[in-house]
Enzyme design. Structure first.
Site, PDB file in Angstrom:
ATOM      1  N   GLY A   1       1.581   2.215  10.962  1.00 51.56           N
ATOM      2  CA  GLY A   1       2.975   3.022  10.695  1.00 51.56           C
ATOM      3  C   GLY A   1       3.799   2.935  12.356  1.00 51.56           C
TER       4      GLY A   1
ATOM      5  N   HIS B   1      -9.572   1.281   4.161  1.00 49.42           N
ATOM      6  CA  HIS B   1      -8.371   1.897   5.498  1.00 49.42           C
ATOM      7  C   HIS B   1      -8.677   2.748   6.705  1.00 49.42           C
ATOM      8  CE1 HIS B   1      -4.125   2.591   6.484  1.00 49.42           C
ATOM      9  NE2 HIS B   1      -4.324   1.671   5.574  1.00 49.42           N
TER      10      HIS B   1
ATOM     11  N   GLU C   1      -6.980   4.409   8.007  1.00 46.57           N
ATOM     12  CA  GLU C   1      -6.583   6.344   7.229  1.00 46.57           C
ATOM     13  C   GLU C   1      -7.978   6.999   6.460  1.00 46.57           C
ATOM     14  OE1 GLU C   1      -2.805   5.780   5.622  1.00 46.57           O
ATOM     15  OE2 GLU C   1      -1.938   5.426   6.580  1.00 46.57           O
TER      16      GLU C   1
ATOM     17  N   LYS D   1       0.378   4.368  -0.556  1.00 46.64           N
ATOM     18  CA  LYS D   1      -0.411   5.234   0.188  1.00 46.64           C
ATOM     19  C   LYS D   1       0.156   6.207  -0.515  1.00 46.64           C
ATOM     20  CE  LYS D   1       0.347   3.234   5.038  1.00 46.64           C
ATOM     21  NZ  LYS D   1       0.137   3.645   6.113  1.00 46.64           N
TER      22      LYS D   1
ATOM     23  N   SER E   1       2.335  -2.125  10.261  1.00 50.10           N
ATOM     24  CA  SER E   1       4.333  -1.949  10.604  1.00 50.10           C
ATOM     25  C   SER E   1       4.831  -3.379  10.682  1.00 50.10           C
ATOM     26  CB  SER E   1       4.718  -1.835  12.601  1.00 50.10           C
ATOM     27  OG  SER E   1       4.070  -0.373  12.744  1.00 50.10           O
TER      28      SER E   1
ATOM     29  N   ASN F   1       0.704  -1.486   0.095  1.00 51.78           N
ATOM     30  CA  ASN F   1       0.162  -0.141  -0.257  1.00 51.78           C
ATOM     31  C   ASN F   1       1.050   1.328   0.081  1.00 51.78           C
ATOM     32  OD1 ASN F   1      -1.368   2.258   0.437  1.00 51.78           O
ATOM     33  ND2 ASN F   1      -1.965   1.108   2.571  1.00 51.78           N
TER      34      ASN F   1
ATOM     35  N   GLU G   1      -5.881  -4.700  10.250  1.00 51.44           N
ATOM     36  CA  GLU G   1      -4.743  -3.766  10.529  1.00 51.44           C
ATOM     37  C   GLU G   1      -5.471  -3.257  11.430  1.00 51.44           C
ATOM     38  OE1 GLU G   1      -2.598  -2.674   6.300  1.00 51.44           O
ATOM     39  OE2 GLU G   1      -4.555  -1.311   7.034  1.00 51.44           O
TER      40      GLU G   1
HETATM   41  C1  PEP Z   1      -0.943  -0.105   6.058  1.00 50.38           C
HETATM   42  O1  PEP Z   1      -1.068   1.246   5.557  1.00 50.38           O
HETATM   43  O2  PEP Z   1      -1.655  -0.305   5.224  1.00 50.38           O
HETATM   44  C2  PEP Z   1      -0.304  -0.349   6.287  1.00 50.38           C
HETATM   45  C3  PEP Z   1       0.475  -1.048   6.913  1.00 50.38           C
HETATM   46  O3  PEP Z   1       0.793   0.866   6.650  1.00 50.38           O
HETATM   47  P1  PEP Z   1       2.613   0.691   8.038  1.00 50.38           P
HETATM   48  O4  PEP Z   1       2.994  -0.600   6.987  1.00 50.38           O
HETATM   49  O5  PEP Z   1       3.546   1.272   7.458  1.00 50.38           O
HETATM   50  O6  PEP Z   1       2.095   0.141   8.854  1.00 50.38           O
END
Ligand code: PEP
Length: 253
Positions: A176, A101, A103, A13, A214, A11, A170
């Protein structure tokens, strides 16, 4: 309960421009070399809208699929400034779309809106990467399972083509932050999600469920021992070809 095929989904972003094609080429080169009879991987990169058409035209390979990161809930041309719908994504070459997601939930996306988005993406025969996950506050109040249940039941219907829906668990507190859940928590949560999906939609098959939050080339080894995890949704670390490739390599070490 496991699916043998493992998914590694990036992803990106809000990252990348035309020069980022070299990242895709590097990952592609790795995919052409990384062939083992006992391993089957599916590599998908979900990139900004502006890069979907460019990447699919340049790549012309089945080893990597290109996906999007969101879509509008209506497949029409209309007065929705800044929006892109599933039909437009499909025509640009996307095969997958991330929906729900955290976000975007933080920006006001509700289960109900996500449900409409899923329906509109399925109408275009896109594959969905449907994100669910609890916040730290919900976790601390032992609400993880009820939150996940509400998210699943609130955005998916039995009549949907469930084979086209991949779930990405998630935890919001993990995205993050460098923090990941404990192995025993993951085992319990994956078992819950798989059974809950079967129970809710009365299906015979367990869904594909990924972990996201992460994931990096070091902590990936923690996840290798959990057979219920069908793959990963990788954010920050997918923006570097080296890190993304090392995640795949180290997963199988
Ligand atoms: C995400 O935004 O889907 C994600 C898993 O981010 P990160 O791996 O940076 O935590």
């Amino acid at each position: 309960m496991t699916n043998k095929l493992k998914y590694f989904i990036g992803n990106w972003k809000m990252f990348g421009d035309f020069r980022s094609l070299k990242i895709i080429y590097q990952i592609h080169r790795f995919c052409t070399k990384f062939k083992r009879r006992d391993i089957k991987n599916k590599i998908i990169l979900c990139v900004p809208f502006t890069l979907i058409y460019f990447f699919t035209k340049k790549l012309k390979s089945k080893l990597i699929s290109i996906g999007a990161q969101n879509c509008h809930h209506r497949n029409i041309f209309g007065p929705f400034t800044g929006s892109v719908n599933a039909s437009m994504l499909k025509k640009a070459g996307a095969k997958y779309v991330i929906l729900g997601h955290s976000e975007n939930r933080l920006e006001g996306e509700t289960n109900r809106l996500i449900k409409k988005k899923i329906a509109s993406a399925l109408e275009q025969k896109l594959n969905i990467i449907f994100c669910i996950g609890e916040t730290l506050k919900e976790k601390s109040k032992n609400k993880t399972f009820s939150v996940l249940r509400n998210q699943i039941r609130g955005s998916i219907e039995k009549k949907y083509n469930l084979n086209k829906i991949i779930i990405a668990y998630e935890p919001v507190w993990s995205i993050g932050t460098g923090k990941i859940p404990k192995v025993y928590e993951l085992k319990k949560t994956f078992e819950f999600i798989k059974n809950e999906f079967k129970r809710s939609f009365k299906t015979k098959k367990f869904p594909v469920v990924l972990y996201g939050g992460s994931v990096n080339d070091i902590n990936i080894s923690v996840f290798s021992s959990i057979s219920d995890i069908d793959g990963f949704l990788i954010g920050g670390a997918s923006q570097s070809s080296k890190k993304f490739i090392d995640i795949i390599k180290n997963y199988y070490k």
